[in-house]
Design a protein around this motif. Structure first.
Motif, short mmCIF file in Angstrom:
data_model
loop_
_atom_site.label_atom_id
_atom_site.label_comp_id
_atom_site.label_asym_id
_atom_site.label_seq_id
_atom_site.Cartn_x
_atom_site.Cartn_y
_atom_site.Cartn_z
N ARG A 197 0.81 -1.21 0.00
CA ARG A 197 0.00 0.00 0.00
C ARG A 197 0.85 1.27 0.00
NH1 ARG A 197 -5.09 -1.37 0.02
NH2 ARG A 197 -5.71 0.85 0.22
N GLY A 198 1.66 1.40 -1.06
CA GLY A 198 2.42 2.63 -1.29
C GLY A 198 3.78 2.71 -0.64
N GLU A 199 4.19 1.66 0.05
CA GLU A 199 5.47 1.74 0.78
C GLU A 199 6.30 0.48 0.56
OE1 GLU A 199 6.90 3.04 5.28
OE2 GLU A 199 4.82 3.30 4.63
N TRP A 200 7.62 0.68 0.46
CA TRP A 200 8.56 -0.41 0.23
C TRP A 200 9.23 -0.84 1.54
CZ3 TRP A 200 8.82 -2.94 -4.25
CH2 TRP A 200 8.32 -2.31 -5.41
N TYR A 201 9.41 -2.16 1.68
CA TYR A 201 10.08 -2.74 2.85
C TYR A 201 11.14 -3.70 2.33
CZ TYR A 201 5.92 -0.86 5.08
OH TYR A 201 4.92 -0.02 5.50
N TRP A 202 12.42 -3.29 2.46
CA TRP A 202 13.48 -4.11 1.89
C TRP A 202 14.01 -5.14 2.88
CZ3 TRP A 202 18.72 -4.66 3.25
CH2 TRP A 202 19.44 -5.52 2.40
#
Length: 428
Positions: A197-202
């Motif tokens: 939902r619009g956000e990246w988590y690496w």
């Protein structure tokens, strides 16, 4: 005057982008929209067969599905754009070492010796690129396939090929490119990442942010084991070894690392930490594309918010600002270097100050009781270049290039996320 106005506008725009209030507002608005549309929690996981961080993420994605009300779409990718991945060979070598430490901290399996498995790549991708009916089915097959691939187990890959439906070999390059292009078009560049939902988590390093976001949205169903224990990691160093911290005044992650030390002095052996400034990557010929810079800014902001570190009103010090910042730092007595580095970095990344201006330098000289003429003219000798380049060469010999980086005995690590490893202490 025009350049000054542009800098000022950039500073206030960065402050808006990095605003903690806006960050929470985006989350709340996204959750409200999800509830109105009556959709479940759904994310996309980008997996790269040849990426060790992707390998480690497989059981964690599986755990996320079990512990939270979230489902995943899987995209198998192979991002190899040199502009996003400078020093590719060094990165691959370091990633193997780093992934080994991560595996120990998270209690995961990871191969310690990788044979030549390139001949298995096509068959492995044929298995992974074929659409499966459920995420659970794909993850189970992906764990078996990846394990066989990373261990060079021809017999297991052959058996899996015989037992499962798979993509035609001729379609593998096109499908892989299609998925990778989709990753780039979304404005990102790293595998082992979750888009929610619009956000990246690496990778494993950002699971805690996704976990906490889902928990705040009331999506947790079961207790989860998604917490690393850095005390489990075997490291080639001793607790009393000195620590070299390589940093750049143009790196927000360097600011966060130094801020953590300066704000929590009781948690760190200050007398054993030696700060080593280097020039920014872009001045060393290493590219930083626009989308990468934007992600780094947003990512650093949310980490700073989580850590309680002031952040947001940014004034890019590239050029004269970096030169003068390094010169000031090197002309400061050793006992004051942590304090002045923290002050300079905070003024750059949180307060939008022009660290290149004479008026600013005079203020710093007065506050830290430094010689004003010496500070104003410190960069003229270009001695900072020699010092910064010497530090860069040491960093390169350690097999690293980015900052902040650390060395402690024979232990080397890159990124403020590895501070628990370097200082043998868990902070989350």
């Amino acid at each position: 005057m025009e350049a000054f106005i542009n800098k000022l506008l950039e500073s206030y725009l960065a402050e808006l982008i990095c605003s903690k209030r806006l960050y929470k507002l985006r989350h709340n608005a996204s959750e409200l929209a999800r509830k109105i549309s009556r959709k479940g929690h759904h994310a996309t996981f980008y997996f790269d067969l040849e990426d060790p961080y992707s390998y480690l993420m497989l059981p964690v994605v599986e755990e996320l599905e079990i512990a939270f009300q979230i489902s995943f779409d899987i995209q198998v990718v192979a991002p190899r754009d040199a502009s996003h991945r400078p020093e590719q060979e060094a990165l691959e070598r370091y990633a193997m070492l780093d992934a080994g430490y991560l595996a120990q901290a998270w209690g995961l399996e990871f191969p310690t010796l990788i044979p030549n498995q390139k001949r298995l790549r096509t068959d492995a991708l044929r298995l992974l690129l074929y659409a499966r009916s459920t995420t659970a089915e794909w993850i189970q097959l992906a764990k078996e396939t990846s394990d066989a691939y990373w261990h060079g187990d021809f017999a297991r890959i052959h058996k899996l090929v015989q037992q499962n439906r798979l993509l035609d070999a001729f379609d593998v390059p096109e499908k892989l490119k299609e998925n990778t292009d989709r990753l780039y078009k979304r404005g990102f560049y790293l595998p082992a990442s979750v888009f929610y939902r619009g956000e990246w988590y690496w990778g494993l390093d950002r699971v805690y942010l996704l976990r906490d976001r889902l928990k705040n949205m009331g999506a947790q169903e079961h207790q989860t084991l998604l917490y690393p224990d850095w005390g489990n990691v075997r490291v080639p160093s001793r607790p009393n070894d000195d620590v070299n911290l390589f940093f750049s005044f143009r790196s927000p992650y360097s600011y966060i690392a130094i801020a953590r030390i300066a704000l929590n002095p009781d948690d760190y052996p200050l007398e054993k930490i030696h700060l080593k400034p280097v020039l920014p990557m872009v001045t060393r010929g290493l590219p930083v594309p626009k989308e990468k810079k934007m992600y780094i800014l947003k990512d650093a902001a949310r980490i700073a918010h989580f850590e309680g570190i002031e952040f947001g009103r940014v004034r890019d010090p590239l050029g004269k600002g970096v030169e003068r910042a390094i010169s000031i730092f090197l002309n400061t007595p050793e006992s004051k270097r942590l304090d002045i580095a923290f002050r300079l970095l905070g003024d750059i990344w949180a307060r939008g100050c022009n660290v290149a201006s004479d008026s600013y330098l005079k203020q710093i000289a007065a506050e830290f009781k430094l010689s004003e003429p010496a500070i104003l003219n410190a960069h003229a000798s270009r001695g900072y270049e020699l010092e910064a380049d010497a530090n860069r060469k040491v960093l390169s010999r350690l097999g690293l290039w980015g900052v902040p980086s650390f060395s402690k005995g024979r232990l080397v690590a890159w990124g403020q996320d590895r501070m628990p490893l370097i200082f043998e202490k868990s902070f989350k």
